[in-house]
Write a protein that holds these residues in place. Structure first.
Motif: not given
Ligand SMILES: Cc1ncc(C[n+]2csc(CCOP(=O)(O)OP(=O)(O)O)c2C)c(N)n1
Ligand SMILES: Cc1ncc(C[n+]2csc(CCOP(=O)(O)OP(=O)(O)O)c2C)c(N)n1
Ligand code: SF4
Ligand code: SF4
Ligand code: SF4
Ligand code: SF4
Ligand code: SF4
Ligand code: SF4
Ligand SMILES: [Mg+2]
Ligand SMILES: [Mg+2]
Lengths: 85, 351, 250, 181, 250, 351, 85, 181
Positions: B5, B174-177, D22, D25, D35-39, D64-65
């Protein structure tokens, strides 16, 4: 008696002022301001030791301190000033 | 391999590492600092070199030097820094040197902001530097693709002896996948053996340059470059999504392409027939598929996170066969699927 | 009668006429580079990083694997080369416009990082190739096409003393200024250049040799007058000598 | 129909909202979901507010937004002010009631869970774990990921240097979950 | 009881909270700049050239006509400004990444030309704004996000001493290094800054003041520990003092 | 005024001087060195400033500084140097600062050669720098026009608070022709008075910047810039030559436009009906006239001294109404009227 | 007797060699070569003075001089060499 | 029909071909004609060959560059070699016979004027004026511009510093014209 007033909403709690106070009367309080910083205060609220030298205000990066100097302290603080130039 | 991830920036860094990149040159700039930060550890550990260059100009020229030695090398930056690399990129293309250059596009012009934007499409695709040259441009839309396309970037850079650009943005970076990494590449020690510099032992000296002064030399050189770019047309890649029965074809790339997909899914549920062509290579641009869809009478809407750049390539592709509307997601605003609903509905229903 | 060949052109020099003007010192410096590389046995393992200036065709004259750096960026290109191939000998050849003006940040930072490269710097106080414009090393009072009244300290500042500036930086192992205007200086120049090269071979770090050179064409002088100017005007301002030598002997 | 949820997690810079984003996620990934995570990061990488978006889905994730999220974790007042109006009707909102006046919660429109995260964390040992308390509460409230998976994933987000703190954090997660029962 | 206001915020400082981290010296340096400009009566006739770094919002805090220069290029922008308006007071405000890395050529050449500008240089040994990467001034052994094992002289070279390098250039009238980590240094810093400003007013030339500054956030220290590090580690390597003062007194 | 016989480079320099330019910043590069050389004398004599910058990067940023003061200022360079100016140009456009930038285009990519070329069309017109911005681009075809357009460049730069590019080539720069100079402009001392920097005496401080971080700010800024560019469409200029009865419209700019004119004159004598549209402003591009000619059923042939750049704008202009052929005069080869005869004949006669 | 041979087609007539010859036997000729340069020559064709030191060849930027040193001159020229190192 | 002529003037770097090209152009301008002048410059701004093209016309001039000129002044051998084949049939070629073997002239196809320019110039006082001799010859041969106008224009191309040399140069022009009579 000289005295300091804190603009608490401006204070970031960096404590740099505590380091330059010749009489070491400044300390961190328990209070958080709106920005979430733990603001500075006078130890035990005791303003007695304040020389009005304004070192704290000068060093404060955030213009958070107002210093009122009493007539009586004026001379002494000039001396202090000299010592540092 | 099992899934990990990671951030897009890190995926690119790992992709480079796994693709055999052994020199990285960079200068800090938001939103891609994860790349130099990762590389500052990873390169020395892999027996390679990390140099924090004094500037983007220097970083790009270090890349040129590494390329001249036939070493897999990379630099990365974001918009203002990319402008500074243009001279070196033109030199690399002119001298036919491989190298991978990452641009995590942020809002412009000037200092702009540090949010996502696609305002550097023209610079990347038409050539921000001087003269007639092209860089291959890869535009990932997912973190997995960011990783995979970095592999591809190194392959193409060496196959065509040409700089290859990876054009992402602050979202992709910046996105995490979760992604599935690949088996690391064992780079052939003789890669570039026929042209790279290594000292002229027992052979004629090699000269890697872009200066062509004798009569007709520069003309010939430019012709050869164009032939190479024509050959590279076969590297064209794109994703098609629900175009089969679509009345409206959206063309969008990178993060916007992926976000538009959400919008399309939603609108499909409401019975609206929109489809997507997401160019993955921006140069070579997937003109053929657009032309053939245009030939089938589809309408087009280009959506970009800028004021209208790729739409020109779309129009040039479908020229005469269909008109292409344009919707600008303004740089400075964060794009969400909702933003695109109305424009798509309008495009579908108008006339 | 018995006789020997008293001088042999270095075999790394191509046997073709150069495009340099009569009396231009670039030719002489090329010769020294070729001699030193040859004597150190480096020809087969050298990568030359050329620059943009009158010496842009260096690859036609010195028979080495060569890459052409954009104007001023040779030290950055050489950094990329050396980091890629630490086993190879790498040098840049740069003029004063290239190194001291547009490329100042690159030379200073390569030097400060202590890149293990050698730098051959040819200071002829003008932009030769482009027709004689002012350089950072143009002397006070010297007329050029962009300081037609003569360089003026107040307006354009003083000539930059690169060998001294470079010597002041951390990563530098060797920095010297030499000239080739007479045989004595020529011989000293060769020694200095060889020293700078040896420092790279021994893995010590950055070596820098500044050659005071003439550009008769843009100085609008005969070659001989140019040589004289170099002696009488340049050397007093740009003193010859070794400004840094971490190996102790200087 | 598959599983889908998206969340904005917001608070002060130092409250560890990125960390729990995080963690969530990772837990989703471990649960076999996409899953996506974006700060969202400011130029001030220091102080100020911070927020991140986590999208969890059994399908491919497009964006992701998210402009109108299905759920929100608001660790402080400015976060609630900013994001509560954006949450979809009937959305889930976990509010750190230690720092936020619960009067401000839009109870009519949303499913609200007020959790005194700071107090609970303090009780467990350290106010700084308020974020874990909130995430625990959220996990239980949303119900698509097992708390155990979240706890298991702590080791992925807490650096080995601080691994001794994992049990305490797991406790905080549990306490949060408990708080919304 | 009679009392006077012992300290007054300079009126050139906007009365708004700053975005700086707690204890960041940028705030203190801003204050000094505002004080000196005010005391010299320059507020109405000053053009500030901002740079890119944590101080990018300087125009929000110091109430001056301000232009934003691209990263590193403030000295070139200031050259354009001063040449256009020689009657105005012009200064740049730059960080160490900005001035000593990407903008090294620009600062050196503006200094060498003797541009009649003042330079406020804030050296906090890191790239603050972008999250703490290595700068040319990062100390040996200091860990940053791009030298995670600590800066190493062999690999990255020694920290660059800009006040000394600048002092060595022809066109420079004043160059000093100061700090604001305690009251004594603060007072000296103010004197030095005022001096640099006065030199511009008197038409003398280029004035340069390097402020050693803390970046508690990226140093990962409390403000107080950062101040201590500055005193114990930075000052011994980056000595405070005046390195050039063509007006004689130093 | 009486005619004088001068080089294109000198015409631009004199044009600038007469248009009130009082600061020049430059770095030597062939084939435009006459400009800094002229300015090094002319500026001080006129009470202005000449600075030989340390690099093109620095020169462009000095221009930015002068622009911020509302002073008429100029920089000039040629292709590789132009690549180095891109970051500053993006900043100037983003900060809405006036300034005139001259590019005497030479052959590329990389070092290329020092002969004429039009290889920098894309860089000039699409924006070689990052982000969504535009520079107005003026392309003189005669020495007189080089002089006149330099006047215009300063006017436009201040009217639109935007950088303006003069795009010539080694031919325009090096050729000498008689020209009639104009009356020098007396620049209004209050030009830019409403925005320029001069010390915040008795007013709010002014901030000239391109950073827009607050929500929606950069989006709004970009919208405003686009509105400005839309307003600038009215500055569009072109020359029409024998288009009335032409069956084939050649589109060519700058020196090529003028050389093609010779070819057309010759072919006309042989009864071949070719005409010319020579764009004088490359941005804004004269799309309208091309579209209207395309509407009249004319065929098109674009001729450029590059591998095909402006032809995209031609095709976008006439999209769907006509096809446009392209003939590449290869960079590195000197163009002469003869070169264009066959391509024009072919275009006229094919099909 | 040592002697020098000029590769006239390479000579650019810069005369730098004339300045370094210890016996000053080199001068400009009246001949132009194909490149249009007035080439150098030995004064009056008199090679007598040549020491075979090769200074001329060393300083020549254009590799236009070949020097043959006679056995007899070898010693002396070594001295000359020394003197300049 | 109006007047039209185009010429390539070529020679060694130091022979002053640019100067006479310029002079010719000035004379054309003074004669009320349109004119363009363009040098071909190498990266070596030193030595080597040099040439320029002058186009004179009573109409607008399209191209300042000409592939097949109507006339040529060849000051040396390489120039003749390079440009003579390009001259249009029946074109006019002035050759500096001091440096060029007249055998090389293509007399069948072209109007050839051999002028011993160096010798003539030498006779007048300085070989360096060979260029003026050649231009004088050319002016007379072409006949569209008066020699006097050319002579008058000397002051435009010779810097004031050398103005004392103008009479000699005028003499050289005249001598050249004389030579083709
Ligand atoms: C980016 C860029 N700017 C300018 C030039 C033009 N240019 C070529 S060489 C040169 C200067 C040469 O001077 P120097 O480095 O002193 O070398 P020299 O010719 O004197 O040996 C310049 C400015 C260029 N090629 N590229
Ligand atoms: C051309 C370019 N490269 C990189 C950046 C990213 N950037 C912004 S600020 C900065 C460095 C700031 O460090 P410093 O100058 O030391 O200032 P500080 O924040 O430490 O005060 C960098 C690299 C940029 N904006 N533009
Ligand atoms: S120095 Fe200022 S900000 Fe820091 S603690 Fe003291 S009053 Fe607060
Ligand atoms: S004025 Fe002086 S004595 Fe009083 S609190 Fe401040 S520093 Fe201490
Ligand atoms: S112009 Fe000067 S540097 Fe260049 S070749 Fe001629 S003499 Fe040498
Ligand atoms: S990151 Fe460092 S320099 Fe920037 S504001 Fe924070 S403490 Fe100051
Ligand atoms: S070898 Fe020596 S003595 Fe002989 S000609 Fe050459 S320099 Fe003179
Ligand atoms: S030094 Fe060489 S080129 Fe010069 S005159 Fe002597 S032989 Fe000829
Ligand atoms: Mg030079
Ligand atoms: Mg810093």
């Amino acid at each position: 008696m000289s005295r300091v007033v804190f603009r608490e909403e401006r204070c970031k709690g960096c404590l740099l002022c505590t380091e330059v106070c010749p009489t070491e009367i400044l300390v961190q309080s328990d209070r958080f301001n709106k920005q979430g910083y733990k603001v500075v205060c006078v130890k035990n609220g005791d303003m007695e030791g304040c020389k009005g030298c304004a070192f704290c205000a000068e060093i404060c990066p955030d213009e958070a301190i107002i210093v009122y100097r009493s007539k009586k302290d004026s001379e002494e603080s000039e001396e202090l000033e000299e010592a540092h130039v | 391999m099992s899934r990990i991830f990671i951030k897009g920036n890190v995926a690119i860094s790992r992709g480079a590492l796994d693709a055999g990149c052994r020199c990285y040159f960079g200068y800090p700039i938001t939103p891609q600092n994860d790349i130099p930060e990762f590389m500052s550890k990873a390169m020395p550990e892999a027996g390679g070199e990390f140099v924090q260059a004094e500037s983007e100009v220097a970083a790009a020229n270090m890349l040129l030097g590494a390329g001249a030695c036939g070493i897999r090398a990379m630099t990365s930056s974001s918009s203002p820094g990319m402008s500074l690399k243009q001279e070196a990129i033109s030199y690399m293309a002119g001298s036919e040197l491989p190298g991978v250059i990452v641009n995590m596009n942020r809002g412009g012009p000037g200092l702009g902001d540090i949010g996502p934007s696609q305002g550097d499409y023209f610079q990347s695709v038409k050539g921000g530097g001087h003269g007639d040259y092209r860089t291959l441009v890869l535009a990932p839309g997912t973190v997995q693709e960011a990783y995979d396309l970095t592999f591809l970037a190194f392959e193409l850079a060496f196959a065509y002896r040409n700089p290859v650009l990876i054009l992402g943005d602050a979202i992709i970076g910046q996105m995490q996948e979760p992604i599935t990494p690949k088996e690391p590449v064992a780079v052939d020690a003789f890669e570039g053996g026929s042209w790279r510099l290594e000292g002229a032992r027992d052979r004629e000296p090699r000269i890697l340059k872009s200066l062509y002064l004798t009569d007709g030399a520069l003309a010939g050189h430019n012709l050869r470059l164009q032939e190479k770019y024509a050959r590279a047309r076969k590297e064209c890649r794109y994703e098609e999504f629900m175009t089969d029965d679509a009345e409206l074809i959206i063309v969008a790339y990178g993060s916007i392409g992926r976000i538009v997909k959400s919008t399309i899914r939603k609108l499909r549920k409401e019975g609206l027939k929109a489809g997507l062509v997401r160019p993955i290579t921006l140069y070579p641009f997937p003109s053929e598929i657009l032309k053939s869809l245009a030939g089938k009478g589809r309408k087009f809407l280009t959506i970009e996170h800028n004021m209208g750049q790729m739409v020109e390539d779309v129009r040039l592709s479908i020229c005469g066969l269909a008109e292409s509307g344009f919707y600008a997601q303004l740089p400075g605003n964060l794009p969400t699927p909702n933003d695109f609903e109305q424009p798509i509905i309008d495009a579908l229903t108008e006339r | 009668m018995e006789e020997i060949l008293a001088y042999r052109s270095p075999s790394l020099l191509a046997d073709i006429p150069s495009h340099y003007c009569p009396g231009c010192h670039h030719g002489t410096v090329h010769k020294l580079v070729a001699q030193c590389l040859e004597e150190l046995g480096l020809g087969n393992d050298t990568i030359c990083v050329g620059s943009i200036g009158c010496s842009v065709f260096i690859y036609n004259y010195i028979l080495l694997d060569t890459v052409e750096a954009p104007h001023g960026r040779a030290p950055a290109v050489a950094t990329g080369v050396k980091r890629s191939r630490p086993d190879k000998f790498v040098f840049t050849y740069q003029g004063d416009g290239d190194l001291a003006s547009i490329g100042l940040a690159e030379i200073m930072h390569a030097a400060n990082r202590g890149e293990k490269i050698s730098v051959v710097f040819v200071n002829n106080t003008v932009y030769g190739m482009t027709g004689g414009q002012m350089a950072p090393t143009t002397m006070i009072g010297q007329k050029t096409t962009t300081c037609p009244g003569g360089r003026c300290a107040d307006r354009e500042g003083l000539p930059m003393k690169m060998a001294e500036i470079i010597a002041g930086l951390g990563g530098v192992s060797y920095s010297a200024r030499v000239a080739v205007n007479n045989i004595k200086n020529f011989k000293k120049a060769k020694k200095a250049l060889k020293k700078a090269f040896e420092i790279q071979i021994s893995g010590k770090g950055f070596g820098f040799v500044e050659f005071l050179a003439s550009c008769p064409t843009n100085w609008k002088m005969t070659s001989i007058a140019a040589n004289e100017r170099l002696e009488k005007e340049m050397i007093p301002f740009f003193p010859l000598g070794v400004f840094k030598d971490t190996q102790g002997e200087s | 129909m598959g599983v889908y949820n998206d969340t904005i997690i917001a608070g002060f810079g130092g409250q560890g909202v990125m960390l729990i984003g995080n963690l969530l996620a990772y837990a989703a990934m471990e649960s076999g979901l996409n899953v996506t995570y974006i700060p969202v990061y400011g130029p001030e990488m220091r102080g100020g507010t911070a927020n991140c978006t986590v999208v969890i889905s059994s399908d491919d994730i497009g964006s992701p937004i998210i402009k109108n999220p299905m759920s929100l974790i608001a660790m402080n007042r400015p976060s609630l002010d900013k994001f509560q109006p954006m949450v979809q009707d009937q959305g889930t909102v976990v509010i750190n009631s230690s720092l936020v006046d619960m009067e401000l919660a839009d109870k009519d429109r949303l499913k609200i869970y007020g959790v005194p995260a700071n107090e609970i964390a303090d009780r467990i040992g350290n106010t700084r774990m308020a974020n874990m308390v909130a995430l625990g509460a959220y996990t239980r409230a949303i119900g698509i990921i097992d708390l155990e998976v979240v706890q298991k994933c702590l080791e992925k987000v807490i650096s080995s240097h601080y691994s001794h703190l994992i049990p305490k954090n797991a406790e905080a997660l549990a306490a949060g979950a408990e708080a919304v029962k």
